[in-house]
Design an enzyme around this catalytic site. Structure first.
Site, PDB file in Angstrom:
ATOM      1  N   CYS A 180       1.025  -1.082   0.080  1.00  0.00           N
ATOM      2  CA  CYS A 180       0.019  -0.037  -0.114  1.00  0.00           C
ATOM      3  C   CYS A 180       0.853   1.319   0.004  1.00  0.00           C
ATOM      4  CB  CYS A 180      -1.083  -0.070   1.315  1.00  0.00           C
ATOM      5  SG  CYS A 180      -1.694   1.488   1.362  1.00  0.00           S
ATOM      6  N   CYS A 237       0.047   3.842   2.237  1.00  0.00           N
ATOM      7  CA  CYS A 237       0.334   3.582   3.934  1.00  0.00           C
ATOM      8  C   CYS A 237       1.642   3.437   3.976  1.00  0.00           C
ATOM      9  CB  CYS A 237      -0.255   2.139   4.008  1.00  0.00           C
ATOM     10  SG  CYS A 237      -1.882   1.792   3.221  1.00  0.00           S
ATOM     11  N   ASP A 238       2.575   3.086   3.500  1.00  0.00           N
ATOM     12  CA  ASP A 238       3.948   2.761   3.613  1.00  0.00           C
ATOM     13  C   ASP A 238       5.009   3.637   2.943  1.00  0.00           C
ATOM     14  OD1 ASP A 238       3.025   0.798   5.364  1.00  0.00           O
ATOM     15  OD2 ASP A 238       3.380  -0.855   4.019  1.00  0.00           O
TER      16      ASP A 238
END
Ligand code: FAD
Length: 307
Positions: free
Chosen positions: A130, A133-134
């Site tokens: 993701c 997200c990351d």
């Protein structure tokens, strides 16, 4: 029968159960594993109002919040079939059947994996799925994006603004992403695109990723890249296989088609989160969708008079 039966215990299912129970109606939540994908996540930095949390911690608070209400929580159970009679029936793999006046499907999705050596070992240690997200964890570093479809090229453009350098690896001889995205990616100085590249192994030092190996499908040569992160962008698979005989409308990716109230093509059946056609699959988005579906189901219940 229940008034609302929620299937799934991820962010969407938890939010749906809480919103339904708060209406004072008979609510149950059935899930294979409480927490869903959140249980597989380490750092979460985009759950609004919480600058940092971790997956298992968030999953535990979700469960605790649901338990504050009189929700029947049934975990460790897998749904095998959805049927519609007078009521909506959910058949479990164990053979038991649960009946409800309305059902909210929140079975989520899973990332399609590469299936190469090192991928599982270095998951959350450099192998990521993701970019929203990351991405920030790889600031100033070299990363690869595997997959040259829309999600891969979008990820590369997104990451190029954060990380030092992005290499896109596409298995086929051309990128499958929209032309406008490909043009944008090609115009960015810190993105390289390699086609005909079959990723064969994720390399690491025992504790984190330090590179990957791929085969050049034209020359047959084995090549290596030094990297800190690998974003796998080869598709998200909704957990909707059990619905294939239900008659429920799904798109060609298997996502459940919903309207703005979370209603599906079957009256009384609502859906929310990553299992649906909702754009952008994220925790906060799933929670909002779960709340929407529960309110949609409540609206449906007060307008119908099932025995
Ligand atoms: P899920 O979380 O997938 O939950 C599905 C639920 O349904 C589970 O309880 C599962 O057991 C159950 N279930 C499935 N099939 C059945 C069945 N047949 N019978 C019974 N139960 C079933 N999002 C962010 O916003 N921020 C992040 O930092 C972030 N990081 C991520 C990191 C990773 C590694 C992953 C994989 C995802 C990440 N995401 C992140 C995405 C986020 O986790 C999802 O968008 C979110 O969890 C979707 O919620 P959901 O409730 O729709 O589905």
């Amino acid at each position: 029968p229940y008034d609302v039966l929620v299937l799934g215990g991820g962010p969407a299912g938890a939010a749906a159960a809480i919103y339904a129970a708060r209406k004072g109606i008979r609510t149950a939540l059935v899930a294979e594993r409480f927490g869903g994908q959140v249980m597989d996540t380490v750092g979460i930095e985009n759950f609004i109002s919480m600058p940092y949390t971790e997956g298992p911690k968030l999953a535990a608070s979700l469960e605790q919040h649901v338990k504050e209400y009189g929700v029947d929580i049934i975990t460790g159970q897998r749904a095998a079939q959805l049927k519609r009679d007078k009521l909506i029936e959910l058949e479990l793999a164990s053979g038991a059947t649960l009946a409800s006046k309305s059902v909210i499907l929140a079975t989520g999705a899973r990332w399609r994996e590469l299936g190469v050596p090192g991928e599982a070992e270095y998951r959350t240690k450099g192998v990521a799925y993701c970019p929203h997200c990351d991405g920030p964890f790889f600031k100033g570093k070299h990363v690869a994006v595997i997959g040259g479809g829309n999600s891969g090229i979008e990820a590369a453009i997104d990451l190029a603004g954060i990380v030092k350098h992005v290499t896109v690896l596409e298995f086929a001889d051309t990128l499958r992403a929209d032309e406008v995205l490909v043009r944008k990616a090609r115009s960015m100085a810190n993105i390289d695109i390699i086609t005909n590249a079959q990723t064969t192994e994720v390399l690491g030092d025992g504790s984190k990723v330090n590179g990957l190996q791929y085969t050049d499908r034209v020359s047959g040569e084995l090549k290596q890249l030094d990297l800190a992160g690998i974003f796998v962008q080869i598709g998200l698979v909704p957990n909707t296989e059990f619905l294939k005989d239900s008659g429920l409308e799904m798109n060609r990716m298997g996502e459940i088609v919903i309207d703005t109230r979370g209603a599906t093509s079957i009256p009384g059946v609502f859906a929310a989160g990553d299992a649906t056609t909702v754009p952008y699959k994220q925790i906060v988005i799933s929670m909002g969708a779960g709340a929407t579906a529960a309110l949609g189901a409540f609206d449906h219940l007060i307008r119908t008079s099932v025995a």
